[in-house]
Design an enzyme around this catalytic site. Structure first.
Site, PDB file in Angstrom:
ATOM      1  N   CYS A  40       0.713  -1.286  -0.118  1.00  0.00           N
ATOM      2  CA  CYS A  40       0.022  -0.067  -0.187  1.00  0.00           C
ATOM      3  C   CYS A  40       0.774   1.266  -0.082  1.00  0.00           C
ATOM      4  CB  CYS A  40      -0.806  -0.104   1.354  1.00  0.00           C
ATOM      5  SG  CYS A  40      -2.041   1.446   1.635  1.00  0.00           S
ATOM      6  N   HIS A  41       0.468   2.201  -0.298  1.00  0.00           N
ATOM      7  CA  HIS A  41       1.128   3.627  -0.409  1.00  0.00           C
ATOM      8  C   HIS A  41       1.411   3.978   1.003  1.00  0.00           C
ATOM      9  CE1 HIS A  41       2.093   7.040  -3.293  1.00  0.00           C
ATOM     10  NE2 HIS A  41       2.601   7.250  -1.972  1.00  0.00           N
ATOM     11  N   HIS A  62       0.861  -4.099   6.001  1.00  0.00           N
ATOM     12  CA  HIS A  62      -0.463  -4.253   6.849  1.00  0.00           C
ATOM     13  C   HIS A  62      -1.668  -4.573   5.751  1.00  0.00           C
ATOM     14  CE1 HIS A  62      -0.355  -0.261   4.722  1.00  0.00           C
ATOM     15  NE2 HIS A  62      -1.665  -0.244   4.650  1.00  0.00           N
ATOM     16  N   GLU A  63      -1.485  -5.309   4.617  1.00  0.00           N
ATOM     17  CA  GLU A  63      -2.351  -5.619   3.803  1.00  0.00           C
ATOM     18  C   GLU A  63      -2.207  -7.093   3.284  1.00  0.00           C
ATOM     19  OE1 GLU A  63      -4.151  -2.731   0.629  1.00  0.00           O
ATOM     20  OE2 GLU A  63      -2.704  -4.341  -0.410  1.00  0.00           O
ATOM     21  N   CYS A  92     -12.029  -4.796  19.360  1.00  0.00           N
ATOM     22  CA  CYS A  92     -11.995  -5.545  20.514  1.00  0.00           C
ATOM     23  C   CYS A  92     -13.375  -5.810  21.053  1.00  0.00           C
ATOM     24  CB  CYS A  92     -11.102  -4.765  21.620  1.00  0.00           C
ATOM     25  SG  CYS A  92     -11.870  -3.281  22.323  1.00  0.00           S
ATOM     26  N   CYS A  95     -13.783  -1.742  24.218  1.00  0.00           N
ATOM     27  CA  CYS A  95     -13.033  -0.188  24.643  1.00  0.00           C
ATOM     28  C   CYS A  95     -14.223   0.819  24.327  1.00  0.00           C
ATOM     29  CB  CYS A  95     -11.887   0.018  23.880  1.00  0.00           C
ATOM     30  SG  CYS A  95     -12.532   0.589  22.221  1.00  0.00           S
ATOM     31  N   CYS A 106     -10.989   1.523  17.016  1.00  0.00           N
ATOM     32  CA  CYS A 106     -10.789   0.944  18.548  1.00  0.00           C
ATOM     33  C   CYS A 106      -9.642   1.256  19.130  1.00  0.00           C
ATOM     34  CB  CYS A 106     -10.645  -0.710  18.043  1.00  0.00           C
ATOM     35  SG  CYS A 106     -10.281  -1.597  19.625  1.00  0.00           S
ATOM     36  N   ARG A 110      -4.259   0.827  20.559  1.00  0.00           N
ATOM     37  CA  ARG A 110      -3.659   1.978  19.670  1.00  0.00           C
ATOM     38  C   ARG A 110      -2.346   2.561  20.281  1.00  0.00           C
ATOM     39  NH1 ARG A 110      -1.235   4.239  16.734  1.00  0.00           N
ATOM     40  NH2 ARG A 110      -1.665   5.636  15.021  1.00  0.00           N
ATOM     41  N   CYS A 169      -6.732  -3.850   3.236  1.00  0.00           N
ATOM     42  CA  CYS A 169      -6.628  -2.453   3.347  1.00  0.00           C
ATOM     43  C   CYS A 169      -7.263  -1.701   2.281  1.00  0.00           C
ATOM     44  CB  CYS A 169      -5.068  -1.751   3.490  1.00  0.00           C
ATOM     45  SG  CYS A 169      -4.878   0.049   3.718  1.00  0.00           S
TER      46      CYS A 169
HETATM   47  P1  NAD Z   1      -1.263   4.957  -5.403  1.00  0.00           P
HETATM   48  O1  NAD Z   1       0.106   5.336  -5.216  1.00  0.00           O
HETATM   49  O2  NAD Z   1      -2.008   3.585  -5.518  1.00  0.00           O
HETATM   50  O3  NAD Z   1      -2.242   5.863  -5.887  1.00  0.00           O
HETATM   51  C1  NAD Z   1      -2.246   7.474  -5.770  1.00  0.00           C
HETATM   52  C2  NAD Z   1      -2.754   8.107  -7.028  1.00  0.00           C
HETATM   53  O4  NAD Z   1      -2.671   9.339  -6.792  1.00  0.00           O
HETATM   54  C3  NAD Z   1      -1.791   7.794  -8.214  1.00  0.00           C
HETATM   55  O5  NAD Z   1      -2.695   7.286  -9.383  1.00  0.00           O
HETATM   56  C4  NAD Z   1      -1.161   9.241  -8.547  1.00  0.00           C
HETATM   57  O6  NAD Z   1      -1.119   9.241  -9.960  1.00  0.00           O
HETATM   58  C5  NAD Z   1      -2.303  10.086  -8.198  1.00  0.00           C
HETATM   59  N1  NAD Z   1      -1.921  11.723  -7.788  1.00  0.00           N
HETATM   60  C6  NAD Z   1      -0.848  11.799  -7.115  1.00  0.00           C
HETATM   61  N2  NAD Z   1      -0.770  13.403  -7.103  1.00  0.00           N
HETATM   62  C7  NAD Z   1      -1.864  13.564  -7.447  1.00  0.00           C
HETATM   63  C8  NAD Z   1      -2.373  15.123  -7.660  1.00  0.00           C
HETATM   64  N3  NAD Z   1      -1.877  15.864  -7.464  1.00  0.00           N
HETATM   65  N4  NAD Z   1      -3.695  15.147  -8.208  1.00  0.00           N
HETATM   66  C9  NAD Z   1      -4.311  14.047  -8.686  1.00  0.00           C
HETATM   67  N5  NAD Z   1      -3.731  12.715  -8.533  1.00  0.00           N
HETATM   68  C10 NAD Z   1      -2.774  12.681  -8.087  1.00  0.00           C
HETATM   69  O7  NAD Z   1      -1.570   5.079  -3.482  1.00  0.00           O
HETATM   70  P2  NAD Z   1      -2.820   4.324  -2.651  1.00  0.00           P
HETATM   71  O8  NAD Z   1      -2.309   2.953  -2.398  1.00  0.00           O
HETATM   72  O9  NAD Z   1      -3.938   4.371  -3.560  1.00  0.00           O
HETATM   73  O10 NAD Z   1      -3.087   5.511  -1.441  1.00  0.00           O
HETATM   74  C11 NAD Z   1      -3.580   6.669  -1.743  1.00  0.00           C
HETATM   75  C12 NAD Z   1      -3.471   7.386  -0.417  1.00  0.00           C
HETATM   76  O11 NAD Z   1      -4.309   6.812   0.739  1.00  0.00           O
HETATM   77  C13 NAD Z   1      -2.037   7.267   0.213  1.00  0.00           C
HETATM   78  O12 NAD Z   1      -2.018   8.544   0.866  1.00  0.00           O
HETATM   79  C14 NAD Z   1      -2.220   6.448   1.266  1.00  0.00           C
HETATM   80  O13 NAD Z   1      -1.237   6.391   2.376  1.00  0.00           O
HETATM   81  C15 NAD Z   1      -3.719   6.650   1.863  1.00  0.00           C
HETATM   82  N6  NAD Z   1      -4.236   5.499   2.443  1.00  0.00           N
HETATM   83  C16 NAD Z   1      -4.980   5.868   3.499  1.00  0.00           C
HETATM   84  C17 NAD Z   1      -5.705   4.751   4.119  1.00  0.00           C
HETATM   85  C18 NAD Z   1      -6.966   5.115   5.289  1.00  0.00           C
HETATM   86  O14 NAD Z   1      -7.360   4.239   5.927  1.00  0.00           O
HETATM   87  N7  NAD Z   1      -7.098   6.283   5.364  1.00  0.00           N
HETATM   88  C19 NAD Z   1      -5.604   3.641   3.568  1.00  0.00           C
HETATM   89  C20 NAD Z   1      -5.120   3.159   2.782  1.00  0.00           C
HETATM   90  C21 NAD Z   1      -4.012   4.235   2.092  1.00  0.00           C
HETATM   91  N1  AHE Z   2       1.131   7.278  11.250  1.00  0.00           N
HETATM   92  C1  AHE Z   2       0.406   8.434  10.545  1.00  0.00           C
HETATM   93  C2  AHE Z   2      -0.996   8.132  10.481  1.00  0.00           C
HETATM   94  C3  AHE Z   2      -1.331   6.961   9.206  1.00  0.00           C
HETATM   95  C4  AHE Z   2      -2.667   6.876   9.340  1.00  0.00           C
HETATM   96  O1  AHE Z   2      -3.522   7.680   9.196  1.00  0.00           O
HETATM   97  N2  AHE Z   2      -2.890   5.521   8.938  1.00  0.00           N
HETATM   98  C5  AHE Z   2      -4.278   5.314   8.732  1.00  0.00           C
HETATM   99  C6  AHE Z   2      -4.334   4.151   8.008  1.00  0.00           C
HETATM  100  S1  AHE Z   2      -3.648   4.081   6.388  1.00  0.00           S
HETATM  101  C7  AHE Z   2      -3.447   2.603   5.912  1.00  0.00           C
HETATM  102  O2  AHE Z   2      -2.863   2.559   4.679  1.00  0.00           O
HETATM  103  C8  AHE Z   2      -5.025   4.938  10.006  1.00  0.00           C
HETATM  104  O3  AHE Z   2      -5.631   3.587  10.429  1.00  0.00           O
HETATM  105  N3  AHE Z   2      -5.283   5.749  10.952  1.00  0.00           N
HETATM  106  C9  AHE Z   2      -5.766   5.689  12.186  1.00  0.00           C
HETATM  107  C10 AHE Z   2      -4.835   5.564  13.235  1.00  0.00           C
HETATM  108  O4  AHE Z   2      -5.285   5.418  14.504  1.00  0.00           O
HETATM  109  O5  AHE Z   2      -3.629   5.698  12.979  1.00  0.00           O
HETATM  110  C11 AHE Z   2       0.646   9.552  11.320  1.00  0.00           C
HETATM  111  O6  AHE Z   2       0.602  10.506  10.437  1.00  0.00           O
HETATM  112  O7  AHE Z   2       1.093   9.787  12.344  1.00  0.00           O
HETATM  113 ZN    ZN Z   3      -2.781   0.700   3.536  1.00  0.00          ZN
END
Ligand code: NAD
Ligand code: AHE
Ligand code: ZN
Length: 375
Positions: A40-41, A62-63, A92, A95, A106, A110, A169
């Protein structure tokens, strides 16, 4: 026991594949043989050094998906032979956060998880007597890993590991952001920024929810056919529109008598804070919701004029798509087995553990969607 793992030795350095020591599961913990793991990114984000919680040396990943091979004392909810998906967001069910029914976050473990440790404050991984940190409580870049039983979801054993690992993920995050966080309704308009491993799952979630207009935004034109493959109706490359992105999207989303424009829902799947602002401001005055999924590095902040919120736009975030892992992940695996959602086409590379750095190289080059390491 000994296990092979890709170790993150230092920020910005390639992973080093080596044999490490893994202690067995303690009370309430399970030993998993990881069969497959996506890249994952967020793994790249932590490896790059941008993650304020990043620790080295550690075992990222993590995936994953795998099989329970041993359980510690007191484990009751899974047993040897069960097929499971590790959960970086445990469930869990005890909590205050779990009991609130207001969040999937949860809080039971954490703190230690963020310190790269098991809930008892120690690590199971070491090499030549030196401690190696766990990552997001999962460390799926190791062939064997230990997790608390509250951090594994038992899933249908008919499902192939090398595709359902993505549910650990990307799939759940993208689809869950639409269904659980935004609660998108039929006929909605939406803009998805970033058509990678997460954004495409937002798009398939939007299709599932019955959205009418699904606009994908990406700086890489190679992502256009990918978006279309999963339900995107319009593609915008911000570099090619010859003007500002927000007014362009607002204009594109003007429909019928609505001359205000702006999407009902927007999703940031890039982790770029400028894009997060654009996503908020491209949502509809009065009711638009903008969901932040991307994670941004230490020190980065989001900004907008308060007027954007005063006029009814809502800025929300989501982790793991708001999914409660032990409850929701087995259902998503069943959706996949029933053909309700697609995963296979998004897995564009299958690698051995020794080839894991190629997966990071492909991500940097914008090639493919998801790389999976098959053990
Ligand atoms: P990825 O690298 O597969 O995809 C990212 C995409 O964004 C690419 O296609 C890239 O070309 C595009 N991109 C980059 N800059 C851009 C811009 N300025 N405008 C438009 N498009 C742009 O990454 P991913 O695995 O899909 O992850 C995406 C994001 O989500 C990451 O920041 C990752 O850490 C985050 N993430 C968050 C959670 C969560 O639970 N919140 C879970 C998984 C991933
Ligand atoms: N450690 C980072 C936080 C990263 C983050 O927000 N992670 C997400 C999952 S990304 C999965 O690809 C998440 O689960 N956030 C909730 C949590 O409790 O971390 C930072 O910025 O400190
Ligand atoms: Zn992820």
């Amino acid at each position: 026991m000994k296990t092979r793992a890709a170790v993150a030795v230092a920020a910005g350095k390639p992973l080093e594949v080596m044999e490490v020591d893994l202690d067995g599961p303690r009370a309430g913990e399970v030993l998993i043989e990881v069969k497959a793991t996506g890249i994952c990114h967020t793994d790249e984000f932590t490896l790059s050094g941008a993650d304020p919680e990043g620790l080295f040396p550690s075992i990222l990943g993590h995936e994953g998906a795998g099989i329970v091979v041993d359980v510690g004392p007191g484990v009751t909810t899974v047993q040897k032979g069960d097929h499971v998906i590790p959960l970086y967001t445990p469930e869990c069910r005890q909590c205050p956060s779990c009991l609130s029914r207001k969040t999937n976050l949860c809080t039971a473990i954490r703190t230690t998880q963020g310190q790269g440790l098991m809930p008892d404050g120690t690590s199971r991984f070491s090499c030549n007597g030196e401690r190696i940190f766990h990552y997001m409580g999962c460390s799926t870049f190791s062939n064997f890993t230990v997790l608390p039983e509250t951090a594994v979801a038992k899933v249908n054993p008919d499902a192939p590991f090398e595709t359902i690992c993505y549910i650990g993920c990307g799939v759940t995050t993208g689809i869950g952001a639409v269904i659980n966080t935004a609660k998108v309704e039929q006929g909605a308009t939406a803009v998805v920024f970033g058509l990678g491993g997460i954004g495409l799952n937002v798009i398939q979630g939007l299709r599932l929810a019955g959205a009418d207009m699904i606009i994908g935004v990406d700086v890489n034109n190679a992502k256009k056919p990918w978006g279309e493959r999963f339900g995107m109706t319009h593609f915008v490359n911000p570099k090619e529109i010859g003007g500002d992105l927000v007014p362009y999207l607002v204009n594109l989303t003007k429909r019928g008598a609505d001359q205000i424009g702006g999407a009902d829902y927007t999703f940031d799947c890039t982790g770029n804070t400028t894009v997060m602002r654009q996503a908020l401001e491209a949502s509809h005055r009065g009711w638009g919701q903008s969901i932040v999924i991307g994670v941004a590095g230490a020190g980065q902040e989001i900004a907008t004029r308060p007027f954007q919120l005063v006029t009814g736009r809502v800025w929300k975030g989501t982790a793991f798509g708001g999914a409660r892992g032990r409850t929701d992940v087995p259902k998503i695996v069943d959706w996949y087995l029933a053909g309700k959602i697609e995963i296979d086409p998004m897995i564009t590379a299958k690698l051995t553990l020794d080839e894991i750095n190629k997966g990071f190289d492909m991500m940097h080059a914008g090639e493919g969607i998801r790389s999976v390491v098959v053990y």
